[in-house]
Design a protein around this motif. Sequence first.
Motif, PDB file in Angstrom:
ATOM      1  N   GLU A 207       0.838  -1.205   0.000  1.00 24.25           N
ATOM      2  CA  GLU A 207       0.000   0.000   0.000  1.00 24.25           C
ATOM      3  C   GLU A 207       0.869   1.250   0.000  1.00 24.25           C
ATOM      4  O   GLU A 207       0.563   2.243  -0.677  1.00 24.25           O
ATOM      5  CB  GLU A 207      -0.924  -0.006   1.219  1.00 24.25           C
ATOM      6  N   ASP A 208       1.952   1.207   0.758  1.00 20.64           N
ATOM      7  CA  ASP A 208       2.853   2.361   0.831  1.00 20.64           C
ATOM      8  C   ASP A 208       3.504   2.611  -0.521  1.00 20.64           C
ATOM      9  O   ASP A 208       3.623   3.763  -0.964  1.00 20.64           O
ATOM     10  CB  ASP A 208       3.914   2.109   1.898  1.00 20.64           C
ATOM     11  N   LEU A 209       3.921   1.548  -1.200  1.00 22.77           N
ATOM     12  CA  LEU A 209       4.544   1.695  -2.513  1.00 22.77           C
ATOM     13  C   LEU A 209       3.556   2.282  -3.522  1.00 22.77           C
ATOM     14  O   LEU A 209       3.911   3.177  -4.307  1.00 22.77           O
ATOM     15  CB  LEU A 209       5.052   0.343  -3.012  1.00 22.77           C
ATOM     16  N   ASN A 210       2.317   1.802  -3.500  1.00 18.80           N
ATOM     17  CA  ASN A 210       1.314   2.340  -4.419  1.00 18.80           C
ATOM     18  C   ASN A 210       0.972   3.786  -4.079  1.00 18.80           C
ATOM     19  O   ASN A 210       0.657   4.585  -4.969  1.00 18.80           O
ATOM     20  CB  ASN A 210       0.058   1.470  -4.410  1.00 18.80           C
ATOM     21  N   LEU A 238      11.172   6.012  -8.987  1.00 17.79           N
ATOM     22  CA  LEU A 238      11.516   5.275  -7.774  1.00 17.79           C
ATOM     23  C   LEU A 238      12.928   4.704  -7.882  1.00 17.79           C
ATOM     24  O   LEU A 238      13.383   4.329  -8.960  1.00 17.79           O
ATOM     25  CB  LEU A 238      10.523   4.148  -7.533  1.00 17.79           C
ATOM     26  N   SER A 239      13.587   4.631  -6.761  1.00 16.54           N
ATOM     27  CA  SER A 239      14.938   4.069  -6.699  1.00 16.54           C
ATOM     28  C   SER A 239      14.879   2.709  -6.017  1.00 16.54           C
ATOM     29  O   SER A 239      13.889   2.356  -5.385  1.00 16.54           O
ATOM     30  CB  SER A 239      15.859   5.020  -5.925  1.00 16.54           C
ATOM     31  N   LYS A 240      15.978   1.951  -6.157  1.00 10.13           N
ATOM     32  CA  LYS A 240      16.082   0.640  -5.513  1.00 10.13           C
ATOM     33  C   LYS A 240      17.337   0.588  -4.657  1.00 10.13           C
ATOM     34  O   LYS A 240      18.391   1.085  -5.046  1.00 10.13           O
ATOM     35  CB  LYS A 240      16.169  -0.477  -6.560  1.00 10.13           C
ATOM     36  N   ASP A 241      17.185  -0.022  -3.472  1.00 11.75           N
ATOM     37  CA  ASP A 241      18.363  -0.217  -2.643  1.00 11.75           C
ATOM     38  C   ASP A 241      19.053  -1.523  -3.055  1.00 11.75           C
ATOM     39  O   ASP A 241      18.648  -2.186  -4.005  1.00 11.75           O
ATOM     40  CB  ASP A 241      17.999  -0.215  -1.157  1.00 11.75           C
ATOM     41  N   ARG A 248      11.814   6.272  -2.385  1.00 12.39           N
ATOM     42  CA  ARG A 248      11.841   7.565  -3.069  1.00 12.39           C
ATOM     43  C   ARG A 248      13.030   8.389  -2.608  1.00 12.39           C
ATOM     44  O   ARG A 248      13.254   8.545  -1.410  1.00 12.39           O
ATOM     45  CB  ARG A 248      10.547   8.335  -2.818  1.00 12.39           C
ATOM     46  N   ASP A 249      13.770   8.898  -3.561  1.00 16.60           N
ATOM     47  CA  ASP A 249      14.878   9.791  -3.278  1.00 16.60           C
ATOM     48  C   ASP A 249      14.383  11.227  -3.500  1.00 16.60           C
ATOM     49  O   ASP A 249      14.023  11.605  -4.622  1.00 16.60           O
ATOM     50  CB  ASP A 249      16.053   9.479  -4.207  1.00 16.60           C
ATOM     51  N   GLU A 250      14.334  11.994  -2.436  1.00 18.09           N
ATOM     52  CA  GLU A 250      13.737  13.331  -2.504  1.00 18.09           C
ATOM     53  C   GLU A 250      14.437  14.226  -3.519  1.00 18.09           C
ATOM     54  O   GLU A 250      13.782  14.945  -4.288  1.00 18.09           O
ATOM     55  CB  GLU A 250      13.770  13.978  -1.111  1.00 18.09           C
TER      56      GLU A 250
END
Length: 463
Positions: A207-210, A238-241, A248-250
């Motif tokens: 839910e947070d990702l959406n 969106l970025s990936k670790d 999200r990278d501000e």
Amino acid sequence: MLTVIFILLLIIGGCYYYGLTYARTHFLENTYINEQDVSNMTVPEVEKLLYGKADDYSITLKFKDGYTEKIDGQQFGYKIKPDGSVAKILDQQDPYHWYKCFSQRMDAEVEIKTTYDPVALRQVVKDLPIMQEDDMVKPSDAYIVLSEDTFEIVPEVEGTYFSTKPILKAVDDAAQKRETEVDVAALGVYEEPKVRADNEELVAKCEDLNHMIAGSMTWILPSGEEMTIDKEITIDWLSKDDDGNYYRDEDLWEDKVAVYVDELAMKVNTVGTEWDFHATNVGDITVSGGDYGYSVNKVDERDDVFDVLWDGDTDEREPYYYSKEFQGNGSGIGSTYIEANLSQQHVWIYVDGKMVIDTPCVSGNTGLGRGTPTGVYQILYKDTDVELKGIQLGNGQYSYISHVDYWMPFYSGCGFHDASWRSNFGGTIYKYDGSHGCINLPPSVAPEFYSYVTPGMPVVVFY
């Protein structure tokens, strides 16, 4: 009479003797062994009844999802091991009082002893197709996947992988106890997923990702066209670790928003462009310069768009502007405007394409380098009974102070106003006795001119 009595005694004695003899080889009426009715049966017949069922022995293994496997006793050498128990029960029968069987029941229990090959049993179980580890499916956890432009939870895979050792033990125990069924699913041998689709933490993360990509901004452009930023675009922001988790990278989002706001401005902005214009008594010309037109306020846009997208909100509106075209539909200068031909020293006002003002004027003094700026501008505001002041000198005085009844500025101190100090307008006056940059109007025309002017109205100034 004696003869009859003698015959009866012979019959009774014969029956008793028959019963006595019968009871030595047969179980009497109402005799039960292991809850089985064995009345009038011999030892071999009873053994066949009891042990014959044992010969048919099998074990059914019940796996998950209703799958079963059946193992016959013959496969692992399952046999009856007689111990003479049935014969002992017959020997304990009272043949002399055999007649009592008709009025009372006799119950007995026989322990049916069996034997089997435990090694063979284990091997039979191990050889079952379902027990082959290579054919087992390992369970897998539910996980989040990006499907086009939406994050979704892929359900867990229950799998068919299980530990075989507990099953071997359970089957061996069943054979010892002559049990016919082993519920493998109830043994807890199946390896299960650690994370299922209804896992609260997983659901919350999805839910947070959406929500991260739920925001959308739609701009209504002057032409009526729409420009939208939504999840089809922001999903790529969106970025990936290192573990493959999205976040999200501000700083990145700020940069992406800035790019789209720049694109918006390029689509919308018309300030500083060249304008095609049909000049009175001249024809089609091109006018450049000025500050008229659409100018997107990119600073406010970037801040607002970032907040809307970051917060997962939705907004639909026109862009924030520093300035807009007068008619607001992308038509450019439009059909309502003020036209100032400085070469002809003449001014016209058109309203909805109809000329309503036609007047001479005096513009900025070109001889002193104070020519009226050319280009396309817009009326900033209008006012009456105003004192126009020049630059302030070192002594605190102004280079000039002129009172006007009507004031309609369009650019940096330049505007239209009445000039009561002039008696002549038009011609070449502007070259040697022009204004400080404003466009002077005859006092007789100024009131009506003022009545037609509205803030934002385009002003086209050209030579």
